[in-house]
Enzyme design. Sequence first.
Site, mmCIF file in Angstrom:
data_model
loop_
_atom_site.group_PDB
_atom_site.id
_atom_site.type_symbol
_atom_site.label_atom_id
_atom_site.label_comp_id
_atom_site.label_asym_id
_atom_site.label_seq_id
_atom_site.Cartn_x
_atom_site.Cartn_y
_atom_site.Cartn_z
ATOM 1 N N LEU A 1 4.313 -0.963 6.561
ATOM 2 C CA LEU A 1 3.315 -1.852 5.960
ATOM 3 C C LEU A 1 1.947 -1.217 6.078
ATOM 4 O O LEU A 1 1.580 -0.796 7.163
ATOM 5 C CB LEU A 1 3.219 -3.132 6.791
ATOM 6 N N HIS A 2 1.200 -1.148 4.986
ATOM 7 C CA HIS A 2 -0.199 -0.724 5.145
ATOM 8 C C HIS A 2 -1.105 -1.166 4.007
ATOM 9 O O HIS A 2 -2.309 -1.000 4.087
ATOM 10 C CB HIS A 2 -0.293 0.796 5.296
ATOM 11 N N ARG A 3 -0.533 -1.716 2.940
ATOM 12 C CA ARG A 3 -1.367 -2.083 1.792
ATOM 13 C C ARG A 3 -2.400 -3.126 2.194
ATOM 14 O O ARG A 3 -2.062 -4.112 2.865
ATOM 15 C CB ARG A 3 -0.528 -2.716 0.682
ATOM 16 N N ARG B 1 -4.090 1.763 9.820
ATOM 17 C CA ARG B 1 -4.789 0.623 9.214
ATOM 18 C C ARG B 1 -4.177 -0.694 9.719
ATOM 19 O O ARG B 1 -4.870 -1.650 10.044
ATOM 20 C CB ARG B 1 -4.668 0.677 7.687
ATOM 21 N N ASP C 1 5.896 -1.602 1.761
ATOM 22 C CA ASP C 1 4.948 -1.783 0.659
ATOM 23 C C ASP C 1 4.431 -0.431 0.173
ATOM 24 O O ASP C 1 3.458 -0.349 -0.563
ATOM 25 C CB ASP C 1 3.800 -2.724 1.060
#
Length: 369
Positions: free
Chosen positions: A207-209, A242, A286
Amino acid sequence: MGKINAMIVVGARPNFMKASPLVRAMKKSGNFVVSLMHTGQHYDFLMSKSFFRNLNLPRPNIYLAVGSDTAIRQTAKIMIDSEKHLLKLKPDVVIVLGDVNSTIAVALAAKHLNIPVAHVEAGLRSRDMSMPEEINRILTDHISDFLFTTEESANKNLIKEGIDRKKIYFTGNVMIDSLLFNFFKIRFSSILHKFKIHSKEYALLTLHRPSNVDKKENFLKILESLKTIEKHLPIIFPVHPRTKKQIENLKLLPHINRLKKVVLIPPLGYIDFMKLALESRFILTDSGGIQEESTVLGTPCVTLRENTERPATVASGANVVAGTNPKKVIFAAKSIIFGKPKKIKIPKYWDGNAAERIVKILSAKFTKK
Ligand code: UD1
């Protein structure tokens, strides 16, 4: 015959596996002098240097060290800092990859200096202008001289947007070149032993969006899905920097700690991550690139986004775009856990030879008599 002076630009994690096969193919052709510019958009050992090692990438000739910032400041800084190097090295062609801030920044700087730009992975569209990557993709495509595409949808998108067909080359997927080239090493990675897990007995999550990790309510929705999925399978979660920051900022740690079988680990190197992807029961992600890699690995993928710019992965049968609504995510996950395995059809030109095709085209265009 003079050699072609080509500059390849990398900045963030997904660029490194795209650059590596291009460098290799250019060296093999003997027609190029290659320089590598690293903008430093990603800078941690785990996000950058370990990939240079894993992928056998040469040391960058130029390192800009731009570091983290807002998209605007990061893009502007890269443009300013790359100018003097472009002027000094005078490349015959600048090759930019994918859709990160470094891609548009150096493409734009090069165009202002009348240097031809080649965009590798052109034409992908999510039609979601809230994604920074979509802005980067559209702008880069519209100023590039050579557009190298990975799937049929990209060719159609570019033609619909009025781009001259003569600039479009359907050459395939360089990210898959890296995957196939390194497959032997990937198979023999010992990462499963390290985490004491077994093939097909865990799910893998990335996940990072910004749309998923910058808003607490969206992040919480994903955690809600994990609460159900972990009842069936443990989930290994290599955490992007992030995302780590956002877990702290949004005070999500207590929520994560309530999950019993979600194992948070630091970002992994390329070979180990691919091994985890290969052996996982399915992937929740993502990321753009992981949708493609899972297709070739034959690992089912549940994409935690409302759209994908890579429809070939869905058509292949490997990827389901589930969004983030827990009902839909859980349904997609359970369909994989309890359903029959789907037949996966690998998209055209995802065959390990995309970089060779690109290099052949550039050689023909730029060879100096
Ligand atoms: C970038 C790309 C995205 C790609 C992703 C893969 C853009 C707009 N986005 O997103 O397309 O899928 O990389 O990883 O270019 N950070 C570190 N260490 C690092 C790198 C980043 O701590 O080595 C932190 C920074 O503090 C920053 C955050 O991660 O706040 C995000 O970095 P950023 O460069 O904005 O892009 P990504 O979200 O990684």
